[in-house]
Design an enzyme around this catalytic site. Structure first.
Site, PDB file in Angstrom:
ATOM      1  N   GLY A 240      11.803   0.897   3.106  1.00  0.00           N
ATOM      2  CA  GLY A 240      10.973  -0.285   3.018  1.00  0.00           C
ATOM      3  C   GLY A 240       9.625  -0.010   2.381  1.00  0.00           C
TER       4      GLY A 240
ATOM      5  CG  ASP B  65      11.357  12.372   8.673  1.00  0.00           C
ATOM      6  OD1 ASP B  65      11.057  13.482   8.181  1.00  0.00           O
ATOM      7  OD2 ASP B  65      11.426  11.333   8.003  1.00  0.00           O
TER       8      ASP B  65
ATOM      9  CB  ILE C 129      -0.982   0.023   1.194  1.00  0.00           C
ATOM     10  CG1 ILE C 129      -0.226  -0.219   2.504  1.00  0.00           C
ATOM     11  CG2 ILE C 129      -2.096  -0.987   1.004  1.00  0.00           C
ATOM     12  CD1 ILE C 129      -1.107  -0.065   3.741  1.00  0.00           C
TER      13      ILE C 129
ATOM     14  N   GLY D  31       7.607   3.742   2.297  1.00  0.00           N
ATOM     15  CA  GLY D  31       7.881   4.770   3.298  1.00  0.00           C
ATOM     16  C   GLY D  31       9.276   5.308   3.138  1.00  0.00           C
ATOM     17  N   GLY D  32       9.763   5.943   4.197  1.00  0.00           N
ATOM     18  CA  GLY D  32      11.117   6.472   4.195  1.00  0.00           C
ATOM     19  C   GLY D  32      12.085   5.340   3.905  1.00  0.00           C
TER      20      GLY D  32
END
Ligand SMILES: *[C@@H]1O[C@H](CO)[C@@H](O)[C@H](O)[C@H]1NC(C)=O
Ligand SMILES: *[C@@H]1O[C@H](CO)[C@@H](O)[C@H](O)[C@H]1NC(C)=O
Ligand SMILES: *[C@@H]1O[C@H](CO)[C@@H](O)[C@H](O)[C@H]1NC(C)=O
Ligand SMILES: *[C@@H]1O[C@H](CO)[C@@H](O)[C@H](O)[C@H]1NC(C)=O
Ligand SMILES: *[C@@H]1O[C@H](CO)[C@@H](O)[C@H](O)[C@H]1NC(C)=O
Ligand SMILES: *[C@@H]1O[C@H](CO)[C@@H](O)[C@H](O)[C@H]1NC(C)=O
Ligand SMILES: *[C@@H]1O[C@H](CO)[C@@H](O)[C@H](O)[C@H]1NC(C)=O
Ligand SMILES: *[C@@H]1O[C@H](CO)[C@@H](O)[C@H](O)[C@H]1NC(C)=O
Ligand SMILES: *[C@@H]1O[C@H](CO)[C@@H](O)[C@H](O)[C@H]1NC(C)=O
Ligand SMILES: *[C@@H]1O[C@H](CO)[C@@H](O)[C@H](O)[C@H]1NC(C)=O
Ligand SMILES: *[C@@H]1O[C@H](CO)[C@@H](O)[C@H](O)[C@H]1NC(C)=O
Ligand SMILES: *[C@@H]1O[C@H](CO)[C@@H](O)[C@H](O)[C@H]1NC(C)=O
Length: 715
Positions: free
Chosen positions: A427, A543, A421, A424-425
């Site tokens: 993976g 972050d 779906i 990410g940063g």
């Protein structure tokens, strides 16, 4: 400032001349001379303080004994310098002339963002009893001459970048009660001379690169209450049976090293022991039955223990971990250990029930009880091996049910792309529906990514951070699988995805009405406040961005993506990595790599404005900084896709958020509020910010309005 420096030079200079004259004049008594010499010494102290530049932002025209963090004795000589948590950005210890403070007893410069080496001159503060330099960016080696500080009771240099050996001279610090060198880059062996520090109650040299065997002399430290040498990865040899002499120990952590040999049953002689972590070593042989105890939390995981788990442990399974010992078996099957009999336990209903109960208990306790050490170097068999699959590297907690590794593989058809779906940063993120219908999100590192040390590190950083914290508005981690061939994290599933995506979609953005946006912003503030002020050590996310705020089906927000969180504290070797997302990074990070809570505060300011504006406030911020925003009206800059708010409370909340967001975006981190102040402001529901209406208020009205931030609450 410059003026006061020169005044001070003149006074010191004339005082020296004056006292020299006095000494040469027979007419004056020696008492007067002594007094003058004393006054010269005091002026020297004042000069050294001023000259350091550490108080440059303060009112230095007052007497130096009144400066923040300074305590003097009744002669006016400095005895205590305590600047813990003051941000001495990029300043170094060299700037303070330590030879000038003969009466200094207490020096606390912890968490002050100092850089540079520990000066040799420090050994001249001969009366020092308390020295705290922890949590800075100090590098270089430990000066052996520190061994001259014979009055020291407390020495804490934890969480710096100090390299080289622990000097044998530290064995001269005979008065020492606490010695903490945790989380540095120290190498070499543990000097046997430390065994002379018989008054020590706490010795922590964990998270370094110390190698070699544990010196036998350490077992002479009979007053030790806490001993932590964990995560040095290279400490080898066996655990000496004399360790049982340390009868006062309550905390013993030898985990993540290369210790081998049997576990000595003499550990059982430490009657006050409450925490014992031997995980991630090469310990072999049987588990001593005498260690089973109700007060003791034990981690034996990832060793080479064998035989049968003594039945004595059965009442305490919740507090003991045996994961990852391939040749260890148990009469009762529970997580991590295979049964001694080879029959298929799946046929046996009772065993199955006991199994589930044990899994539940173990999981429920795991997050609190066992700090998972990932640095073990034992050879692991890959997945698919039926005897090890449950316990080896798969761990679940924080989840009121059971998740099996197989369930996840099955639910995602072995991470088929159709379940992906997003990425990410680091993976990819998958959605998995478990057999019972529950949905979880999985973040997985792929083959080559899992080999990449920095990715593995951020992955582990996330596990460590999220394991330790629990908050309504922080994403819940249910577990993880850790193996070179298969690395993934298991989270609660957030149905509505990221705040960024919601704001980018015109339909969804409207669904996220003003009231919900206000709630989202406040929840983010509370979560950050919790991380900064209620966790110990405090956690800096590093972050914070709308990409990392996730929303559930009720549009409630959770802060996620802790891959870079607290890297600063846990990883001292790699500080030049600039973490964060462009557009949310505090400006000071451009010229200093020192990260503080105030960096998150800045990012929060961006996220708060972005949430109200529906887009990144980039242009607004540059307009504000070039003062071309003079006549900008608030209603003009906020999200035009929503009709203006009508509820008076919501309007005041928006005023408050915008006002605070601009304070969070101040260039100087010192002037930004803390998240605690922000949260208190949100909770306070104080007087209205302005009596103007939503349509009539301008940005400058808001920026110039008064918000009283309680200075007391500043941490
Ligand atoms: C600085 O301190 C002195 C002495 O305490 C005081 O008289 C003066 O008003 C202070 N100045 C400022 C700017 O606070
Ligand atoms: C030193 O000063 C700090 C802060 O002012 C204070 O908390 C601490 O108790 C003082 N320590 C001693 C030994 O005076
Ligand atoms: C530091 O102080 C000592 C004694 O007060 C003095 O002799 C020395 O010159 C000072 N050093 C510097 C660099 O100011
Ligand atoms: C250290 O402390 C002792 C007693 O507390 C005092 O007499 C002495 O003057 C202090 N300074 C030095 C440099 O020893
Ligand atoms: C430290 O003290 C010793 C003697 O106590 C003195 O010889 C030396 O010069 C001092 N070092 C510094 C850097 O002030
Ligand atoms: C301080 O320690 C160094 C090295 O450990 C030693 O050579 C020196 O004599 C000591 N100085 C004093 C004043 O004790
Ligand atoms: C220990 O660290 C120092 C300084 O980084 C380095 O020079 C030395 O080679 C290291 N020693 C070992 C045994 O790794
Ligand atoms: C060790 O502690 C005891 C008791 O507190 C004290 O009497 C003794 O002086 C200390 N030893 C040293 C070397 O400071
Ligand atoms: C422990 O202390 C005793 C008495 O001080 C000493 O004789 C012995 O050598 C020490 N043991 C070790 C291993 O250092
Ligand atoms: C421990 O490691 C050192 C090197 O770090 C090695 O020389 C020594 O033989 C090892 N000892 C044991 C017992 O394995
Ligand atoms: C164990 O703890 C108890 C209670 O705190 C204490 O009274 C006792 O002295 C301790 N025993 C040892 C050997 O330290
Ligand atoms: C686990 O340890 C805690 C505290 O050490 C203790 O209160 C609890 O009773 C223990 N649980 C079991 C099942 O032994």
């Amino acid at each position: 400032m410059e003026l006061s420096v020169s005044i001070s030079f003149v006074t010191v200079f004339s005082a020296i001349l004056f006292s020299t004259n006095l000494a040469n004049t027979e007419m004056h008594s020696s008492i007067t001379t002594a007094a003058s010499i004393q006054s010269v010494a005091l002026k020297r102290e004042a000069h050294a303080l001023l000259h350091s530049g550490w108080w440059s932002g303060e009112n230095t025209s007052s007497h130096h004994c009144q400066w923040p963090g300074i305590t003097c004795n009744h002669h006016g000589s400095v005895t205590n310098i305590s600047l813990h948590g003051e941000l001495l950005w990029g300043k170094s210890l060299e700037e303070l002339n330590f030879s000038s403070f003969p009466n200094l007893v207490h020096l606390d410069l912890g968490s002050a963002r100092l850089v540079g080496e520990i000066p040799l001159k420090m050994s001249n503060i001969s009366n020092l009893s308390h020295l705290d330099l922890s949590d800075n960016n100090l590098w270089g080696q430990l000066p052996p001459s520190l061994g001259n500080l014979s009055q020291l009771l407390m020495l804490d240099i934890s969480s710096n970048k100090i390299s080289g050996h622990i000097p044998g001279e530290f064995g001269c610090l005979m008065s020492l009660v606490t010695l903490k060198l945790r989380s540095n880059l120290l190498n070499g062996t543990i000097p046997p001379s430390l065994g002379l520090l018989t008054n020590l109650t706490e010795l922590d040299i964990s998270e370094n690169s110390i190698e070699g065997e544990l010196p036998l002399s350490l077992t002479n430290l009979s007053n030790l209450v806490k001993l932590d040498i964990s995560s040095n990865y290279e400490i080898n040899g066996s655990i000496p049976s004399e360790i049982g002499n340390m009868k006062k120990l309550t905390y013993l952590d030898l985990s993540s090293n290369q210790l081998s040999g049997h576990i000595t049953s003499r550990i059982g002689a430490m009657k006050n022991l409450t925490y014992l972590d031997l995980s991630g070593n090469h310990l072999s042989g049987n588990v001593p039955p005498c260690l089973a105890s109700t007060q003791l939390r034990i981690d034996f995981s990832y060793n080479s223990l064998e035989g049968q788990i003594p039945y004595e442990f059965s009442p305490y399974f919740a507090n003991v971990s045996f994961f990852g010992n391939e040749n260890l078996c148990s009469d009762i099957t529970f997580t991590g250990v295979h049964p001694c009999s080879t029959k298929d336990s799946g046929d046996d209903k009772i065993i199955k029930i006991i199994f589930s109960i044990s899994v539940f208990i173990v999981c429920a306790f795991l997050s609190v009880l066992l700090v998972y050490k990932y640095g073990y170097k034992n050879k692991k068999r890959p997945f698919g091996d039926t005897t090890t699959k449950n316990g080896d590297i798969f761990s679940i907690w924080n989840y009121d049910g059971k998740i099996a590794y197989e369930d996840i593989i099955q639910a995602t058809e072995d991470f088929d792309i159709k379940y992906c779906i997003g990425t990410g940063g680091y993976g990819s993120v998958y959605k998995a529906q478990l057999p019972k219908g529950n949905i979880v999100a999985l973040k997985k590192l792929h083959g080559s990514e899992a080999e990449e040390p920095s990715l593995r590190k951020s992955f582990m950083s996330e596990v460590r951070t999220l394991r330790e914290i629990k908050h309504r508005s922080i994403i819940k981690l249910h577990g993880f699988c850790l193996h070179k061939k298969c690395m993934f994290l298991i989270y609660e599933y957030m149905e509505r995805g990221s705040l960024f995506c919601m704001l980018s979609n015109d339909l969804e953005a409207v669904e996220l009405d003003w009231k919900k946006r206000v709630t989202v912003i406040k929840d983010i503030a509370y979560a950050l406040c919790y991380m900064h002020h209620e966790c110990s050590p405090s956690i800096v996310h590093r972050d914070v961005s709308t990409n990392n705020i996730l929303l559930n089906s009720s549009l409630e927000a959770s802060v996620s993506d802790f891959g870079t969180a607290r890297l600063l504290h846990s990883d001292t070797s790699n500080q030049t990595i600039l973490a964060g997302t462009y557009g949310y990074i505090a400006p000071e990070l451009a010229y200093t790599m020192v990260v503080t809570e105030k960096c998150d505060v800045y990012s929060f300011g961006v996220v708060a404005l972005e949430t109200l504006m529906g887009k990144h406030p980039r242009e607004l911020l540059s307009a504000v900084s070039s003062s071309s925003s003079e006549n900008l009206m608030l209603a003009q800059v906020l999200d035009q896709r929503l009709s203006p708010p009508t509820n008076r409370r919501v309007v005041q909340d928006i005023f408050l958020i915008v006002k605070i967001a601009f304070m969070c975006l101040l260039a100087n981190p010192k002037y930004r509020p803390t998240m605690k102040q922000v949260s208190q402001e949100f909770l306070a529901r104080g007087a209205p910010i302005s009596s103007k209406t939503f349509r009539d208020i301008s940005l400058s009205d808001l920026m110039n309005s008064q918000v009283y931030m309680d200075a007391e609450s500043q941490v």
